[in-house]
Design a protein around this motif. Structure first.
Motif, mmCIF file in Angstrom:
data_model
loop_
_atom_site.group_PDB
_atom_site.id
_atom_site.type_symbol
_atom_site.label_atom_id
_atom_site.label_comp_id
_atom_site.label_asym_id
_atom_site.label_seq_id
_atom_site.Cartn_x
_atom_site.Cartn_y
_atom_site.Cartn_z
ATOM 1 N N SER A 359 55.345 33.404 41.412
ATOM 2 C CA SER A 359 54.455 32.209 41.002
ATOM 3 C C SER A 359 54.166 31.442 42.343
ATOM 4 O O SER A 359 54.321 31.959 43.151
ATOM 5 N N ASP A 360 53.606 30.329 42.090
ATOM 6 C CA ASP A 360 53.200 29.555 43.144
ATOM 7 C C ASP A 360 54.406 28.850 44.081
ATOM 8 O O ASP A 360 55.192 28.107 43.532
ATOM 9 N N PRO A 361 54.569 29.516 45.324
ATOM 10 C CA PRO A 361 55.709 28.897 46.102
ATOM 11 C C PRO A 361 55.631 27.624 46.549
ATOM 12 O O PRO A 361 56.566 26.733 46.695
ATOM 13 N N ASN A 362 54.403 27.127 46.184
ATOM 14 C CA ASN A 362 54.462 25.443 46.426
ATOM 15 C C ASN A 362 54.762 24.525 45.213
ATOM 16 O O ASN A 362 54.743 23.283 45.424
ATOM 17 N N SER A 363 54.875 25.316 44.047
ATOM 18 C CA SER A 363 55.392 24.582 42.774
ATOM 19 C C SER A 363 56.755 24.871 42.451
ATOM 20 O O SER A 363 57.129 24.251 41.566
ATOM 21 N N SER A 364 57.370 25.915 42.948
ATOM 22 C CA SER A 364 58.573 26.606 42.324
ATOM 23 C C SER A 364 59.318 27.124 43.451
ATOM 24 O O SER A 364 58.682 27.626 44.460
ATOM 25 N N LYS A 365 60.701 27.066 43.451
ATOM 26 C CA LYS A 365 61.420 27.817 44.364
ATOM 27 C C LYS A 365 61.570 29.402 44.154
ATOM 28 O O LYS A 365 61.973 29.663 43.144
ATOM 29 N N ASN A 454 60.592 25.002 31.992
ATOM 30 C CA ASN A 454 61.154 25.400 33.213
ATOM 31 C C ASN A 454 60.863 26.795 33.648
ATOM 32 O O ASN A 454 61.323 27.456 34.856
ATOM 33 N N HIS A 455 59.678 27.265 33.087
ATOM 34 C CA HIS A 455 59.422 28.675 33.447
ATOM 35 C C HIS A 455 58.720 28.688 34.914
ATOM 36 O O HIS A 455 57.973 27.547 35.165
ATOM 37 N N PRO A 456 58.790 29.593 35.832
ATOM 38 C CA PRO A 456 58.299 29.399 37.261
ATOM 39 C C PRO A 456 56.938 29.411 36.989
ATOM 40 O O PRO A 456 56.007 28.734 37.840
ATOM 41 N N ASN A 457 56.165 30.050 36.031
ATOM 42 C CA ASN A 457 54.678 30.183 35.912
ATOM 43 C C ASN A 457 54.234 29.166 34.847
ATOM 44 O O ASN A 457 52.924 29.401 34.169
ATOM 45 N N ILE A 458 54.871 28.023 34.462
ATOM 46 C CA ILE A 458 54.327 27.035 33.506
ATOM 47 C C ILE A 458 53.080 26.407 34.085
ATOM 48 O O ILE A 458 52.981 26.164 35.151
ATOM 49 N N LEU A 459 52.218 26.051 33.395
ATOM 50 C CA LEU A 459 50.980 25.469 33.981
ATOM 51 C C LEU A 459 51.282 24.121 34.252
ATOM 52 O O LEU A 459 51.993 23.342 33.607
ATOM 53 N N ALA A 460 50.662 23.583 35.327
ATOM 54 C CA ALA A 460 50.898 22.327 36.079
ATOM 55 C C ALA A 460 49.363 22.120 36.862
ATOM 56 O O ALA A 460 48.842 23.094 37.400
ATOM 57 N N PRO A 461 49.128 20.764 37.110
ATOM 58 C CA PRO A 461 47.978 20.469 37.692
ATOM 59 C C PRO A 461 48.024 21.051 39.282
ATOM 60 O O PRO A 461 49.125 21.186 39.945
ATOM 61 N N ARG A 462 46.796 21.541 39.962
ATOM 62 C CA ARG A 462 46.864 22.092 41.350
ATOM 63 C C ARG A 462 47.786 23.159 41.506
ATOM 64 O O ARG A 462 48.220 23.122 42.715
ATOM 65 N N LYS A 463 48.011 24.017 40.481
ATOM 66 C CA LYS A 463 49.154 24.980 40.792
ATOM 67 C C LYS A 463 48.231 26.360 40.634
ATOM 68 O O LYS A 463 47.383 26.544 39.843
ATOM 69 N N ARG A 464 48.781 27.308 41.423
ATOM 70 C CA ARG A 464 48.060 28.622 41.467
ATOM 71 C C ARG A 464 49.165 29.401 40.537
ATOM 72 O O ARG A 464 50.214 29.364 40.324
#
Length: 605
Positions: A359-365, A454-464
């Motif tokens: 997932s996007d490392p800037n949005s999830s650990k 809480n899914h690592p790839n949950i949709l969020a603004p400005r997320k890859r």
């Protein structure tokens, strides 16, 4: 001592015979899925550009000749090998969701109630994320280019193809015809990617094989990008039409989203690697046929949000099984045997169980370094049984099989190499075309999850989103000299194909072309359990023996043999290998291009 200091397979001891010959060059070489796009890159190499310059020219040419798979409306990734410093660099050119693309807004647009499971439809405007390709091309040249050719020169060969026209190739024509209705229906402007024909319904249709196709609107977009750089795409007329068509169809991308990507989008990331010591191959008389150096190779891929770590984990599990003695050495006779395939299939299934961390490392650990830890890999390897297929449920997704991407490899006379991938996600993406721009918008947003929160790839603004694309590159551990540049296109087939291509070369000593042409398998999972088990299907291309099919079935694999063309399942790839001529000391590039596509490897002379 490098693994390869002499000619590839001097005795031609191959357990699989290819229909094509390997292509060799002492100056540089390009392997892509479209010869006309390859010609665009060769023109730049002849002008003094390096492999990075040429790669962008190839990518632009592919946007015209293979628009179903790639284009300015999609994303890109690349790995660059710098021969002077013997170092590997990675560039992430994937886009993000718009700032207004909140989970609540998209769920409401799709009519999903609280707790209701749902996905973003494949052709929905909500699947459009900010296209990262244009900025990625500019930054590839800026960061890795030679500085000897202008960006305008790099795009000029593709501009000529768009304005003067080009004959359409076989596979590209078939895909065009298959998705003609999508282009006509997804937006009012799809005719820009179709051929005018007064006798056709709606006055346009998909081009046939061998017909001349033009795309002057895309050529004009290239001119805007060449003249103004990123601003030529992310601001001005192109951006205006891109935002307009998305907003008119109910999407959320804005001019602020495009400007944000222009300023911060492309990211130079730290590539990840795994030191792989290939299992020995023992001939029936006991002669070791594998590379003599036991230091192995370093296999490099992109970090998340690319799924490249799945390839590395699978290799790590295979190595652990051999190191621990749970899997004995393979003989040359066992190439694509049931025992060999079972090891690869199970290692990949285990690796895909951890794919949710991509997932996007800037949005999830993301604990991706822990996933490559030897202790963790040894623990995961315990799930393997030599006697039966394990009952595994990958928490990632494994239900997308196709070759709807372009992968190509380029090397130059200075010893540099680049592994490059460009994608629309699905064939022809959303099918949405911004007016007067000549390209369509991808649908990479389908990789986002809409629940649980809480899914690592949950949709969020400005997320890859999770990205299936994986360029790969291999260096020799002993001295970090370049071993090979390779990759394979096709969704979740990519890590599966990479493992098969690499082991074909390292374990069974196949040359690049034979490694590509050898029959492949593809694993696909069902989404719903059957009698409490999430069954997968192992698709096998034509070319495996009846005995192999039967033995895999006896091990508990659900096997289906693919008849005829299988590129939709098993992908298409390119490989360029490096070695030094033992007598002259000159660099030699040896390349193969997948027979499943329209392409070829072409040398610089």
């Amino acid at each position: 001592m490098p693994l390869l200091t002499t000619a590839i397979n001097p005795d031609k001891v191959n357990c699989f015979s290819s229909r094509r010959s390997v292509v060799h060059s002492a100056k540089g070489i390009i392997a892509s899925s479209q010869p006309l796009a390859t010609a665009c890159g060769l023109e730049i190499l002849r002008k003094g550009g390096n492999c990075a310059d040429a790669a962008v020219a190839v990518a632009a040419g592919l946007s015209l000749t293979e628009p179903g798979n790639t284009g300015l409306g999609g994303d890109m990734f690349c790995l660059f090998y710098n021969a002077k410093t013997r170092s590997v660099h990675s560039l992430n050119g994937s886009g993000r969701a718009g700032a207004m693309s909140t989970l609540e807004a998209i769920r409401k647009e799709l009519g999903l109630l609280d707790g209701q499971v749902g996905e973003i439809p494949q052709r929905s405007v909500h699947a459009v994320t900010v296209p990262g390709t244009a900025a990625g091309w500019v930054d590839t040249v800026k960061k890795f280019g030679s500085g000897k050719v202008r960006f305008e020169e790099i795009l000029e060969p593709a501009i000529k193809l768009g304005e003067e026209g080009f004959p359409v190739s076989e596979f590209a024509a078939a895909l065009w015809r298959k998705h003609e209705d999508l282009l006509k229906c997804a937006s009012p402007n799809g005719y820009e990617l179709l051929k005018k024909d007064p006798l056709a319904k709606d006055g346009c249709r998909a081009p046939y094989e061998g017909e001349i196709m033009t795309n002057p609107t895309l050529a004009n977009t290239f001119r805007q990008l060449a003249k103004h750089g990123k601003a030529g795409f992310y601001t001005g007329p192109v951006a205006q039409e891109l935002v307009k068509v998305v907003r008119n169809l109910g999407g959320y991308l804005t001019h602020d989203d495009l400007r944000h990507h222009m300023e911060t989008g492309t990211e130079e990331t730290e590539p990840i690697k795994f030191n792989f010591k290939a299992p020995d191959v023992v001939e029936i008389h006991g002669q070791h046929m594998s590379d003599k150096s036991r230091e192995g190779v370093d296999v490099w891929v992109h970090p998340p949000n690319s799924q490249g770590i799945v390839s590395l984990m699978a290799l790590g599990i295979i190595e652990e099984l051999q190191r621990s003695g749970r899997v004995s050495n393979f003989s040359l006779e066992e190439h694509n045997s049931a025992r060999y395939l079972h090891v690869l299939i199970e290692a990949l299934r285990i690796a895909f169980c951890d794919a949710e961390y991509v997932s996007d490392p800037n949005s999830s650990k993301i604990p991706f370094q822990n996933l490559l830890n030897s202790e963790y890999l040894a623990q995961r390897a315990k799930l393997f049984s030599s006697e039966k297929a394990a009952n595994l449920f990958p928490r990632g997704i494994l239900d997308h099989h196709s070759s709807d991407t372009v992968y190509f490899a380029v090397t130059d006379s200075d010893g540099n190499g680049i592994s490059f991938i460009n994608s629309n996600c699905n064939y022809f993406g959303t099918g949405i075309v911004p007016k007067g721009c000549g390209f369509l918008l991808h649908n990479r947003g389908i990789s986002f999850k809409l629940q649980p929160s809480n899914h690592p790839n949950i949709l969020a603004p400005r997320k890859r989103p999770y990205h299936t694309n994986i360029p790969a590159l291999v260096t020799n551990t002993s001295d970090q000299s370049l071993h090979s540049v390779f990759g394979i296109m096709g969704g979740f087939m990519q890590p599966q194909g990479q493992v098969q291509l690499l082991l074909n070369q390292l374990v069974f000593q196949l040359d690049p072309q034979a490694a590509l042409d050898s029959p492949r398998f593809c694993i696909e999972y069902c989404k719903m359990p059957i009698n409490g088990r999430y069954y997968d299907t192992v698709y096998l291309e034509d070319g495996f023996t009846t005995e192999t099919v039967e033995e895999l079935s006896q091990l508990g694999h659900k096997v289906e043999v693919l008849k005829g063309k299988s590129e939709d399942f098993c992908g298409m790839g390119q490989i360029i290998r490096f070695h030094v001529d033992a007598i002259s000391g000159k660099t030699v590039w040896s390349a193969g291009s997948d027979q499943r596509g329209d392409g070829a490897a072409v040398p610089l002379i």
